[in-house]
Design a protein around this motif. Structure first.
Motif, short mmCIF file in Angstrom:
data_model
loop_
_atom_site.label_atom_id
_atom_site.label_comp_id
_atom_site.label_asym_id
_atom_site.label_seq_id
_atom_site.Cartn_x
_atom_site.Cartn_y
_atom_site.Cartn_z
N GLY A 86 0.28 -0.79 0.04
CA GLY A 86 -0.15 -0.10 -0.07
C GLY A 86 0.61 1.83 0.20
O GLY A 86 0.33 2.30 -1.05
N SER A 87 2.12 1.24 0.79
CA SER A 87 3.25 2.40 1.01
C SER A 87 3.71 2.99 -0.74
O SER A 87 3.29 4.11 -0.81
N HIS B 126 -3.25 8.34 7.01
CA HIS B 126 -2.43 7.32 7.11
C HIS B 126 -0.78 7.51 7.22
O HIS B 126 -0.71 8.99 6.50
N TYR C 60 -8.36 6.55 4.60
CA TYR C 60 -8.05 6.89 6.33
C TYR C 60 -8.15 5.67 6.68
O TYR C 60 -8.02 4.17 6.21
N SER C 61 -7.09 5.24 7.86
CA SER C 61 -6.96 3.76 8.34
C SER C 61 -7.83 4.06 9.88
O SER C 61 -7.98 3.30 10.90
N ASP D 32 -7.76 7.78 -1.14
CA ASP D 32 -6.63 6.13 -0.59
C ASP D 32 -8.60 5.36 0.47
O ASP D 32 -7.91 5.68 1.31
N SER E 3 -7.76 2.50 0.92
CA SER E 3 -7.12 1.10 1.74
C SER E 3 -7.68 -0.23 2.42
O SER E 3 -7.71 -1.49 2.41
N HIS E 4 -8.41 0.95 3.06
CA HIS E 4 -9.07 -0.20 4.34
C HIS E 4 -10.18 -0.53 3.92
O HIS E 4 -10.38 -2.54 4.38
N THR F 57 -5.03 -1.36 -0.92
CA THR F 57 -4.82 -2.28 -0.81
C THR F 57 -4.97 -3.50 -0.89
O THR F 57 -6.38 -3.39 -1.23
N HIS G 109 -4.81 -6.48 0.42
CA HIS G 109 -5.31 -7.37 1.73
C HIS G 109 -5.65 -6.95 3.04
O HIS G 109 -6.00 -8.48 4.07
N LYS G 110 -6.26 -6.33 2.41
CA LYS G 110 -7.43 -5.47 4.51
C LYS G 110 -8.81 -6.18 3.91
O LYS G 110 -9.01 -7.63 3.39
#
Ligand SMILES: *Cc1c(COP(=O)(O)O)cnc(C)c1O
Length: 419
Positions: free
Chosen positions: A98-99, A126, A175-176, A201, A203-204, A228, A230-231
């Motif tokens: 993700g980064s 994040h 956000y995370s 983003d 990702s979550h 991402t 994988h979440k």
């Protein structure tokens, strides 16, 4: 699947034993860290496959190495499935994490020193959104918006004021650790006003967007989404970028050769499989259950008098103010819950008076527990165990009995891919 375990046992017992212990740990506890999940057995199979042997620098049809007939096929499938699932025009499935995926987007759309407006890390953003400790925070000129002091919610007038003041070239949301949904229409109209690109983003909650359980920023005119894999998407560790066609070339050359070398083709194969799963009706059911499980957790915690940041949740995660609720900081809370087999992570809350390694809260979420098949009734039990363990933490016999109940409960929900 080749039985790697029987050979590993003999050739490297130390690593073998750690693997077996980790399987036991994942089976015996309730995983509430909202960024984690249990992936599909097929993903484990593909990650452990001989695609890991292959160098595939470049993109399908334009590689620097021969022997690409199978890797081109899987990467083309992964890209096509990503654009279909996320209703986008172009996808890049090569980011190693993700980064890296976020770095690739900034460096594709901007020049070093350009301005980015993003959510503050301590208010739910994040690290890669310009935290001063991150390299990106040194390369780009970030300004960071915060949430409202009392409600903990994003104030879109404040975001607009900051955008007008700082004139960013990129408006970044996502956000995370923010337990609410975002108003993408508001973000897009603020960006239009200052002529900035829009990036979300996700990702979550990328899985929840893929499963149509949460709104998709691309439907609101966003330039780019990153997630991402994988979440909540339940795939291999990795990153995925979906963007408008006009950014395709810049994004692709930013990922390779700009930032990375050879892609991990075992990961790309697993991403392709994950996106196939995400397009199935069962995945939508999974996402709906992730959200209703979060509601069930929130409901029970509120009945028990626990303080939740923003007063609840409208996504897959909750932030508990544990100082206010139990007089325990986030680190002690996390450690105590570890003792009974409930895994959480300590978390700063907005305007936290305590430092990040010993913050005022914890963050919990439902994607992993839901992957094991846990339902609304189970969430109620989990919330009650959580509260009981934190209220009676000095009473060793109560802690021991909660631990036994949790273990018993976990036995009826086998972890996918183990055993
Ligand atoms: C998890 C996360 C990332 C980074 O992903 P890694 O794979 O850990 O590098 C980026 N952005 C957000 C919002 C995240 O939650």
């Amino acid at each position: 699947m080749p039985d790697y375990r029987s050979s590993l046992k003999g050739s490297d017992p130390a690593i073998y034993n750690a693997l077996v212990a980790e399987e036991q740990r994942q089976q015996d506890g309730i995983e509430l860290i909202p960024s984690e999940n249990y992936t599909y057995p097929e993903v484990l199979e593909l990650l452990g496959s001989i695609f890991t042997n292959k160098y595939s620098e470049g993109y399908p049809g334009k590689r620097y190495y021969g022997g690409q007939e199978n890797t081109d096929l899987i990467e083309n499938l992964a890209r096509a499935r990503a654009t279909q699932v996320f209703r986008g025009e172009h996808a890049n499935v090569q980011p190693l994490s993700g980064s890296a995926m976020n770095q690739a987007v900034y460096l594709a759309l901007l020049e070093p020193g350009d301005r980015i407006l993003a959510m503050d890390l301590s208010h739910g953003g994040h690290l890669t959104h310009g935290a001063p400790v991150s390299h990106m925070g040194r390369i780009f000129d970030f300004s960071r918006y915060k949430t409202l002091p009392n409600s903990g919610a994003i104030d879109y007038d404040h975001v607009r004021d900051m955008a007008l003041q700082h004139r960013p070239k990129l408006l970044l949301c996502g956000y995370s650790s923010y337990p609410r949904d975002l108003d993408y229409e508001a973000f897009q109209s603020i960006a239009d006003e200052v002529d900035a690109y829009t990036m979300a983003d996700i990702s979550h909650y990328g899985g929840l967007v893929a499963g149509n359980a949460m709104p998709n920023p691309l439907d609101f005119g966003f330039d780019v989404i990153t997630t991402t894999t994988h979440k909540s998407l339940r795939g291999p560790r990795g990153g995925l970028i979906v963007c408008k066609q006009q950014h395709a070339k810049a994004i692709d050359s930013s990922v390779f050769p700009g930032l990375q070398g050879g892609p991990h083709m075992n990961q790309v194969a697993a991403t392709a499989f994950t996106l196939h799963k995400a397009a199935q009706p069962e995945f939508t059911e999974y996402c709906d259950l992730v959200l209703s499980n979060a509601q069930a957790l929130a409901r029970t915690l509120k009945v028990e008098g626990i303080t939740l940041v923003t007063g609840g949740t409208s996504n897959h995660l909750l932030v508990l103010d544990t100082i206010d609720s139990f007089g325990l900081d986030g680190r002690d809370t996390q450690n105590l819950l570890d003792e009974v087999g409930i895994t959480t992570n300590k978390q700063v809350i907005p305007d936290d008076p305590l430092p990040p390694f010993r913050p005022s809260g914890v963050r919990i979420g439902t994607p992993a527990a839901t992957s094991r098949g846990m339902n609304n009734d189970d969430m109620e039990r989990i919330a009650k165990w959580t509260v009981a363990a934190l209220r009676c933490h000095s009473d060793r016999s109560s802690i021991a009995s909660i631990k036994r109940e949790v273990l018993d409960f976990c036995r009826s929900y086998p972890v996918p891919g183990i055993g």
